[in-house]
Design an enzyme around this catalytic site. Sequence first.
Site, mmCIF file in Angstrom:
data_model
loop_
_atom_site.group_PDB
_atom_site.id
_atom_site.type_symbol
_atom_site.label_atom_id
_atom_site.label_comp_id
_atom_site.label_asym_id
_atom_site.label_seq_id
_atom_site.Cartn_x
_atom_site.Cartn_y
_atom_site.Cartn_z
ATOM 1 C CE1 TYR A 71 -86.265 -4.438 -24.720
ATOM 2 C CE2 TYR A 71 -86.992 -6.603 -23.987
ATOM 3 C CZ TYR A 71 -86.051 -5.593 -23.980
ATOM 4 O OH TYR A 71 -84.901 -5.735 -23.257
ATOM 5 C CG PHE A 128 -62.277 -14.889 -37.718
ATOM 6 C CD1 PHE A 128 -61.746 -14.482 -38.932
ATOM 7 C CD2 PHE A 128 -62.975 -13.965 -36.951
ATOM 8 C CE1 PHE A 128 -61.915 -13.180 -39.376
ATOM 9 C CE2 PHE A 128 -63.149 -12.663 -37.398
ATOM 10 C CZ PHE A 128 -62.616 -12.272 -38.607
ATOM 11 C CG ASP A 129 -59.098 -11.595 -36.420
ATOM 12 O OD1 ASP A 129 -60.333 -11.770 -36.404
ATOM 13 O OD2 ASP A 129 -58.551 -10.730 -37.116
ATOM 14 C CG ASP A 218 -66.260 -19.340 -37.045
ATOM 15 O OD1 ASP A 218 -67.204 -18.775 -37.625
ATOM 16 O OD2 ASP A 218 -65.206 -18.749 -36.727
ATOM 17 C CB ALA A 220 -68.677 -16.693 -41.075
ATOM 18 C CE LYS A 261 -67.415 -12.049 -41.976
ATOM 19 N NZ LYS A 261 -67.060 -12.668 -40.729
ATOM 20 C CG HIS A 444 -54.522 -4.664 -38.327
ATOM 21 N ND1 HIS A 444 -54.402 -5.400 -37.165
ATOM 22 C CD2 HIS A 444 -55.792 -4.824 -38.741
ATOM 23 C CE1 HIS A 444 -55.552 -5.998 -36.917
ATOM 24 N NE2 HIS A 444 -56.416 -5.664 -37.854
HETATM 25 C C1 LIG Z 1 -66.263 -12.536 -39.592
HETATM 26 C C2 LIG Z 1 -65.979 -13.797 -38.910
HETATM 27 C C3 LIG Z 1 -66.209 -13.968 -37.547
HETATM 28 C C4 LIG Z 1 -66.644 -12.849 -36.631
HETATM 29 O O1 LIG Z 1 -67.843 -12.310 -37.000
HETATM 30 P P1 LIG Z 1 -68.225 -10.757 -36.786
HETATM 31 O O2 LIG Z 1 -69.601 -10.699 -37.336
HETATM 32 O O3 LIG Z 1 -67.222 -9.954 -37.539
HETATM 33 O O4 LIG Z 1 -68.174 -10.492 -35.325
HETATM 34 C C5 LIG Z 1 -65.952 -15.211 -37.004
HETATM 35 N N1 LIG Z 1 -65.484 -16.217 -37.735
HETATM 36 C C6 LIG Z 1 -65.254 -16.092 -39.051
HETATM 37 C C7 LIG Z 1 -64.734 -17.258 -39.827
HETATM 38 C C8 LIG Z 1 -65.479 -14.883 -39.693
HETATM 39 O O5 LIG Z 1 -65.202 -14.755 -40.979
#
Ligand SMILES: *Cc1c(COP(=O)(O)O)cnc(C)c1O
Length: 452
Positions: A71, A128-129, A218, A220, A261, A444
Amino acid sequence: MKTIIEPFRIKSVEPIRMTTPRQRRQYLRQAGYNLFRIPAAHVIIDLLTDSGTGAMSSEQWAGVMRGDESYAGASSYYRFLEVVEQLTGMRNILPTHQGRASERILVEVMIGSGQAGRGRLVPNNAHFDTTRANIEHSGAEAVDLLTSQGTSPTHLAPFKGNMDLAKLETLLDERADDVPFVMLTITCNSNGGQPVSLENLQAVRALCDRYGKSLFLDAARFAENAWFIKQREPGRAGQSVSQIVREMFELADGATISAKKDGLVNIGGVLLIRDDALFRKACDLLILTEGFVTYGGLAGRDLEAMAVGFREVLDEDYLRYRIRSIQYMGEKLLAGGVSIVQPPGGHAIYIDATDFCPHIPKMQFPGQAVACGLYELGGIRSCEIGSVMMGELAVMESVRLAVPRRTYTQSHIDYVIEVVLALKTKAHKLRGFRIIEQPQALRHFTARFEPM
Ligand SMILES: *Cc1c(COP(=O)(O)O)cnc(C)c1O
């Protein structure tokens, strides 16, 4: 040799079940012509997203077995820490279950809870959304500041993810007190996985310093972004990708990372915050929803897989193949007369659906028509990014073919190209759609359609 091959061989395979166009027509009807509602077992090539869909390596699977499920203070956690610290140069590191968990915590630390963000704005090259949704949930506004090149689908430029520095300067000049922090998304997912140059990153940093703002990445797709820098930015060819990655993170005060990613894992995320006081706040918040600070909503084996993935993704043979495989698909589609977003970004090809079927008006969702056409003809699952997903905000009607990492071979990609080109020859027969059932938000995912 000129041919770039997949720098791996296959040790474990997952069968693909073949289906016929007739079966797929029935699956489409049953799913209300929404590809999110189609069971994955009925898909031949799944290009819905590159998020969490990649193949792990034998070393990662070995790591899964080594995972320490204690843990608190599991040895997998320490291995994860060591790798992320080496990668980014940052010491304050939290694991999270995925990128949006990191975003939620960052927003609460930097803005506050409830509607604390009312009247405030967070600039980004393009949010990103989920980042946008988290910022808006705090009451703040998420502002996109891409350059005009970055928003033009066919303008050829090496760094279309760059922040528009003049727009950022104006915003900071006029509203400095209303900006809690600045973000930069690398690569910029929202305009097709376009990279940000180090020069732009440095200039954004300088503006943040001038106005006393912190800068969060951000990140990813940090490795794909670094590979583009190495290939395209003057004076960077001689640096290793890991040096470039380190330099990118050194310019930031922290980062949110979706490890689904470039972490090369199926689930996982990271939150980095340099400032010790803010980091302590983030630790407290993490415990509320994610779990203890040494596992962040993940199993020990997930931390182990991330630790290995974050190393493997820096392999330049891998990145050369990765970026080349996307470009290859782009080149063949262009040569076949299919209009796409150019130049191809790091993780996907976007087909211009308005050009693909000019007879279908925007209100009848040309992107949905192309996506359903690709599924019916070849069992390929893609993702509409246009009026179905974005509603009035859609700047373009497009269909995204996102490529999972290390998952499909060149012949799979050749098959995708063949299907797209075959659909193009009968695109005039595609019909538009009307929505017959939809939820309040994020339609969507669940809406049902009917062909016109
Ligand atoms: C996928 C993504 C996120 C969010 O990550 P999740 O692991 O899907 O929660 C944030 N910013 C970018 C640019 C992404 O491609």
